[in-house]
Design an enzyme around this catalytic site. Structure first.
Site, PDB file in Angstrom:
ATOM      1  N   LYS A  86       0.832  -1.220   0.000  1.00 22.38           N
ATOM      2  CA  LYS A  86       0.000   0.000   0.000  1.00 22.38           C
ATOM      3  C   LYS A  86       0.861   1.262   0.000  1.00 22.38           C
ATOM      4  O   LYS A  86       0.533   2.256  -0.647  1.00 22.38           O
ATOM      5  CB  LYS A  86      -0.901   0.026   1.245  1.00 22.38           C
ATOM      6  CG  LYS A  86      -1.962  -1.072   1.279  1.00 22.38           C
ATOM      7  CD  LYS A  86      -2.620  -1.161   2.653  1.00 22.38           C
ATOM      8  CE  LYS A  86      -3.694  -2.233   2.699  1.00 22.38           C
ATOM      9  NZ  LYS A  86      -4.168  -2.524   4.059  1.00 22.38           N
ATOM     10  N   TYR A 261      -1.333  -0.176  11.498  1.00 26.53           N
ATOM     11  CA  TYR A 261      -2.723  -0.472  11.854  1.00 26.53           C
ATOM     12  C   TYR A 261      -3.144   0.437  13.017  1.00 26.53           C
ATOM     13  O   TYR A 261      -2.685   1.575  13.099  1.00 26.53           O
ATOM     14  CB  TYR A 261      -2.901  -1.963  12.173  1.00 26.53           C
ATOM     15  CG  TYR A 261      -2.427  -2.864  11.049  1.00 26.53           C
ATOM     16  CD1 TYR A 261      -3.082  -2.874   9.835  1.00 26.53           C
ATOM     17  CD2 TYR A 261      -1.322  -3.679  11.201  1.00 26.53           C
ATOM     18  CE1 TYR A 261      -2.655  -3.703   8.794  1.00 26.53           C
ATOM     19  CE2 TYR A 261      -0.898  -4.510  10.177  1.00 26.53           C
ATOM     20  CZ  TYR A 261      -1.565  -4.507   8.972  1.00 26.53           C
ATOM     21  OH  TYR A 261      -1.142  -5.305   7.949  1.00 26.53           O
ATOM     22  N   VAL A 279       0.435  -8.376   7.028  1.00 26.03           N
ATOM     23  CA  VAL A 279       0.002  -9.555   7.790  1.00 26.03           C
ATOM     24  C   VAL A 279       0.817 -10.827   7.525  1.00 26.03           C
ATOM     25  O   VAL A 279       0.618 -11.809   8.218  1.00 26.03           O
ATOM     26  CB  VAL A 279      -1.496  -9.875   7.590  1.00 26.03           C
ATOM     27  CG1 VAL A 279      -2.376  -8.833   8.213  1.00 26.03           C
ATOM     28  CG2 VAL A 279      -1.823 -10.102   6.137  1.00 26.03           C
TER      29      VAL A 279
HETATM   30  N1  GLU Z   1      -4.123  -8.687   1.351  1.00 26.77           N
HETATM   31  C1  GLU Z   1      -4.431  -8.431   2.723  1.00 26.77           C
HETATM   32  C2  GLU Z   1      -5.868  -7.934   2.851  1.00 26.77           C
HETATM   33  O1  GLU Z   1      -6.282  -7.150   2.086  1.00 26.77           O
HETATM   34  C3  GLU Z   1      -3.459  -7.433   3.273  1.00 26.77           C
HETATM   35  C4  GLU Z   1      -3.675  -7.202   4.697  1.00 26.77           C
HETATM   36  C5  GLU Z   1      -2.521  -6.619   5.435  1.00 26.77           C
HETATM   37  O2  GLU Z   1      -1.360  -6.985   5.220  1.00 26.77           O
HETATM   38  O3  GLU Z   1      -2.830  -5.773   6.291  1.00 26.77           O
HETATM   39  O4  GLU Z   1      -6.612  -8.323   3.706  1.00 26.77           O
END
Ligand code: GLU
Length: 336
Positions: A86, A261, A279
Site C-alpha cells: 500500500k 494499523y 500480515v
Molecule cells: N491482502 C491483505 C488484505 O487485504 C493485506 C492485509 C494486510 O497486510 O494488512 O486483507
C-alpha cells in the site's frame, strides 16, 4: 484539507548520519539475537495460505542511502508483501496525481479502526480516510495509471520492482488463496463504488489489489524499497529515480500516522519512525535521509504487526539513534 501553500519558500531538510558500518553490522546481529527466541504472537490465518508460513523464520536488514546492506537471519527468505504494498502504490499514485489531489481523494487521517473495517467507511460518508487501510488502498489502486486493468497491474508490478531494484513476481498460491476468500475486500470496494469513490469495475480493482499484496519480497528487498523513500526517491542500489523527494515526504507522513494499523500511535511513541507492516510478517521502517530497515517474522500481535519485527526495529531505532523526535545525536536514553 488544510491550505498550507508555501510556494516560493526555500525549503530545507535536516538529517544526521548513521553510525559506522561496523557498528550497524553489530547492532543488526544483536537485534536478531535478542529476539530470535521470542515466540509471542500468532501467524495470520484469515488468508488460508498464510497459515502455512514457518513461524520460526526471522530476518533483519538495514539498507543505507549509499546502497550498502547489513543483514542477519532469514533476510533473503521471500514472503508476500501484503499491506506493505500500500505504501509504495500510494507513492506511485501521488507521483502521478500530486499531493493535493490524492490527499483529497483518499485522505491521510487515521481511522482508529481495523485495517479491513467496513464501518470506518460508513462512519466517514464513504471517504476511504487513508491509503493504509484496505478501503483507502483499494481506492488508491483504482487511481493507478493504466487504460486497462492489465495495464494498471503491470504498472504496479513494474513500479514496486523499481523500488526493490529487481523484478518482483507474484506468489500464485497466496494470490489464489486470498482471491477465493476476500469477500470482505469485495464488499469494501462495492461500498466505495456506491459512494462514487471509485470508478470502473470494483471486482477488477480488488483483483489487482490482491495481486499487488501477493508480490514476493524479502527483508532485504523491503530495506532497499524503504531506503528509496529515505533517499528522496532514488533507489540507492540501482541509482534509478523512482519518485520525487516531495512524494517521499508525503508517503512517509502517511506511514507515520497509519502504518502500523491501529497501533500506529504506540509504534510512533516507541520507535519514532514511519513504517508499514503487513500480515505476512514484514515491516519496513524508514529513517529519512539515512536508510531503512526491513524485518520479517510471521508471528503477529492482535493488530497484525510482527512481534519480533517490532522489537528488533525498536532496538535498532534506539541503538542507532534513528528516532526522528530525538534531538540527542548520541541516540535517546532508553534502556535498550
Ligand atoms: N491482502 C491483505 C488484505 O487485504 C493485506 C492485509 C494486510 O497486510 O494488512 O486483507
Amino acid at each position: 484539507m488544510l491550505d498550507t501553500n508555501t510556494d516560493g519558500v526555500d525549503q530545507r531538510v535536516s538529517t544526521g548520519d548513521l553510525p559506522s558500518w561496523e557498528r550497524i553490522d553489530e547492532r543488526v546481529l544483536e537485534a536478531y539475537e535478542r529476539n530470535v527466541t521470542d515466540e509471542q504472537g500468532l501467524v495470520a490465518d484469515y488468508i488460508p495460505e498464510l497459515a502455512a508460513a514457518d513461524p520460526s523464520q526471522f530476518g533483519v536488514c538495514i539498507a543505507d542511502v549509499e546502497g550498502s546492506t547489513h543483514v542477519a537471519g532469514d533476510a533473503e527468505v521471500e514472503f508476500t508483501v501484503q499491506s506493505i504494498s500500500k505504501a509504495f502504490v500510494y507513492a506511485l499514485v501521488c507521483q502521478e496525481f500530486g499531493h493535493t489531489e490524492v490527499g483529497r481523494l483518499v485522505g491521510v487521517n487515521n481511522t482508529g479502526l481495523a485495517f479491513n473495517s467496513v464501518i470506518a467507511v460508513e462512519l466517514n460518508d464513504g471517504h476511504p480516510m487513508n491509503p493504509m487501510v484496505n478501503a483507502g488502498a483499494i481506492a488508491t489502486t483504482a487511481l493507478m495509471p493504466g487504460a486497462t486493468l492489465a495495464e494498471k497491474w503491470e504498472n504496479i508490478r513494474t513500479g514496486l520492482s523499481a523500488f526493490a531494484g529487481r523484478q518482483l513476481s507474484m506468489d500464485g498460491e497466496v494470490y489464489r488463496s486470498e482471491a477465493e476468500t476476500n469477500t470482505r475486500n469485495e464488499a469494501i470496494a462495492k461500498l466505495l463504488k456506491s459512494y462514487g469513490r471509485i470508478a470502473g469495475d470494483s471486482s477488477g480493482i480488488v483483483d489487482i489489489y490482491t495481486r499487488q499484496c501477493s508480490l514476493r519480497v524479502s527483508a532485504r528487498d523491503l530495506a532497499i524499497m524503504g531506503a528509496t523513500l529515505a533517499d528522496g526517491g532514488v533507489n540507492p542500489v540501482t541509482k534509478q529515480r523512482v519518485i520525487s523527494p516531495i512524494v517521499c515526504r508525503d508517503t512517509l507522513a502517511v506511514l507515520a500516522t497509519s502504518g502500523l494499523y491501529e497501533r500506529s500511535g504506540e509504534w510512533m511513541f516507541e520507535i519514532g519512525l514511519p513504517g508499514k507492516s503487513g500480515v505476512s510478517g514484514g515491516i519496513v521502517t524508514v529513517a529519512p535521509g539515512k536508510g531503512a530497515l526491513g524485518t520479517f517474522s510471521p508471528r503477529l500481535d492482535s493488530a497484525g504487526n510482527s512481534v519480533r519485527g517490532q522489537k528488533a526495529t525498536a532496538f535498532l531505532s534506539r541503538s542507532l539513534g534513528l528516532n526522528i523526535f530525538a534531538s540527542d545525536s548520541e541516540g535517546d536514553r532508553h534502556d535498550v
